[in-house]
Write an enzyme that holds these catalytic residues in place. Structure first.
Site: not given
Length: 371
Positions: A124, A309
């Site tokens: 990450d 989203e």
């Protein structure tokens, strides 16, 4: 991977507790079960058994990909897992004590179940290894960086890399571009991306720095630790636990860390829920404004993650706070989570886009590329 479609997905959560549970989903079915005396090896064995029973695992995997949260300065790209790689991941445990041990447990469990299948670690932090020293250094004695690795690393790199590239492709932006991505979930971070490279990001040495999150505070005055020790007798561990698990949206609202719950409460007039949402949106807008200084141009702002989203309210409020940048929200497009390209803005200014993040796809691509 021929069609890059997801065959199945799932979640095994709260392992080791009485509430441990497994959920698996595929095109025409779902499997749910409680887990008793669960650990990584036993749960992975159960996952493999269900996938095999449902004929979703016709052949042995060619490669197994893992998301590893912290790679320090050692890893700037995905790597095939070796003993040396495992040792380096262990050395980063001090930087991510909540994450890297769990990542290692998953790798080691699958190595036992599939000893002959290669495994790949995707970090990450790797995408942010392109940050310049002016962006990653803290203004503390330089020896702490040299000897202890005290610096800003950034996280959610797999997600930021994917949505920035996807936005550039969808919008037909030239190779020379500037994009800011906002990954908003229970953990949140934003990132400035120039020409496909991370230039700056909001998370730091740990995932606690930066934006307000579900239970994490984001930025606070470092003097807060001493103040709470003097006023309440809290030691460093107690303060750190509070900042990680009792703060953020949960701490501000006193109600929940779930954005859906808070939006519903705010609509019903619950003042602390309204306050939590206002702080979340303002702090995000302020960080986006700061990230713009890392770019020479701004072509698009991308919202992603579960909140990014799906929350029309959060997107609209953040854009309202960013009026100085010339963003113009189209309310109808925002209500539909975007047009066919995900665009929710109008006018000649920078585009605002909603893009579903696909971290698993990025991990699968990286894993396949290495074998």
């Amino acid at each position: 991977m021929t069609h890059q479609t997801e065959t199945a997905s799932g979640l095994a959560e709260r392992l080791g507790s009485n509430d441990a549970a497994l959920t698996l989903r595929w095109a025409d079915g779902e499997h749910r079960q409680t887990l008793h005396d669960s650990d990584y090896a036993s749960v992975l064995t159960q996952i493999i058994a269900v996938l095999t029973e449902q004929q979703l695992l016709h052949h042995l995997p060619k490669v197994i990909g893992h998301r590893v949260v912290h790679g320090g300065e050692v890893f700037s790209d995905p790597v095939i897992v070796t003993d040396e790689v495992l040792a380096s991941i262990r050395q980063c445990i001090a930087l991510a004590p909540l994450h890297n041990p769990a990542n290692l447990a998953g790798i080691e469990a699958l190595a036992t179940l599939y000893p002959d299948i290669p495994q790949v670690a995707v970090f990450d932090t790797a995408f942010h290894q392109s940050l310049a020293p002016k962006a990653f250094l803290y203004a503390v004695p330089y020896e702490l960086y040299e000897q202890q690795g005290v610096r800003r690393y950034g996280f959610h790199g797999v997600s930021h890399q994917y949505v920035a590239a996807e936005a550039a492709s969808r919008l037909g932006i030239s190779a020379q571009h500037g994009i800011i991505s906002a990954h908003l979930g229970n953990g949140c971070s934003a990132c400035a991306v120039a020409n496909g490279q991370s230039m700056d990001t909001t998370m730091g040495m740990t995932p606690l720095e930066g934006l307000v999150m579900g239970t994490r505070s984001g930025d606070v005055d470092p003097g807060l630790h001493q103040f709470l020790y003097q006023q309440k007798g809290w030691d460093v561990e107690t303060v750190t636990n509070m900042l990680n698990k009792e703060s953020g949206m949960l701490g501000l609202s006193g109600l929940s860390n779930d954005m859906r719950t808070l939006e519903a409460a705010a609509n019903e007039g619950v003042e602390r829920a309204q306050l939590a949402l206002a702080v979340f949106c303002y702090r995000l807008a302020r960080h986006i404004g700061g990230l713009a200084t890392a770019l020479t141009r701004l072509d698009a702002l991308v919202f992603t993650g579960g909140i990014g989203e799906n929350s029309r309210f959060i997107r609209a409020t953040v854009i309202e706070n960013l009026a100085i940048f010339g963003f113009r929200l189209d309310n109808d497009l925002n209500a539909r989570n975007g047009d066919m390209l995900g665009v929710i803005s109008t006018g000649p200014g920078p585009k605002v886009v909603v893009i579903e993040t696909k971290e698993e796809l990025m991990i699968a691509r990286a894993a396949l590329a290495l074998i």
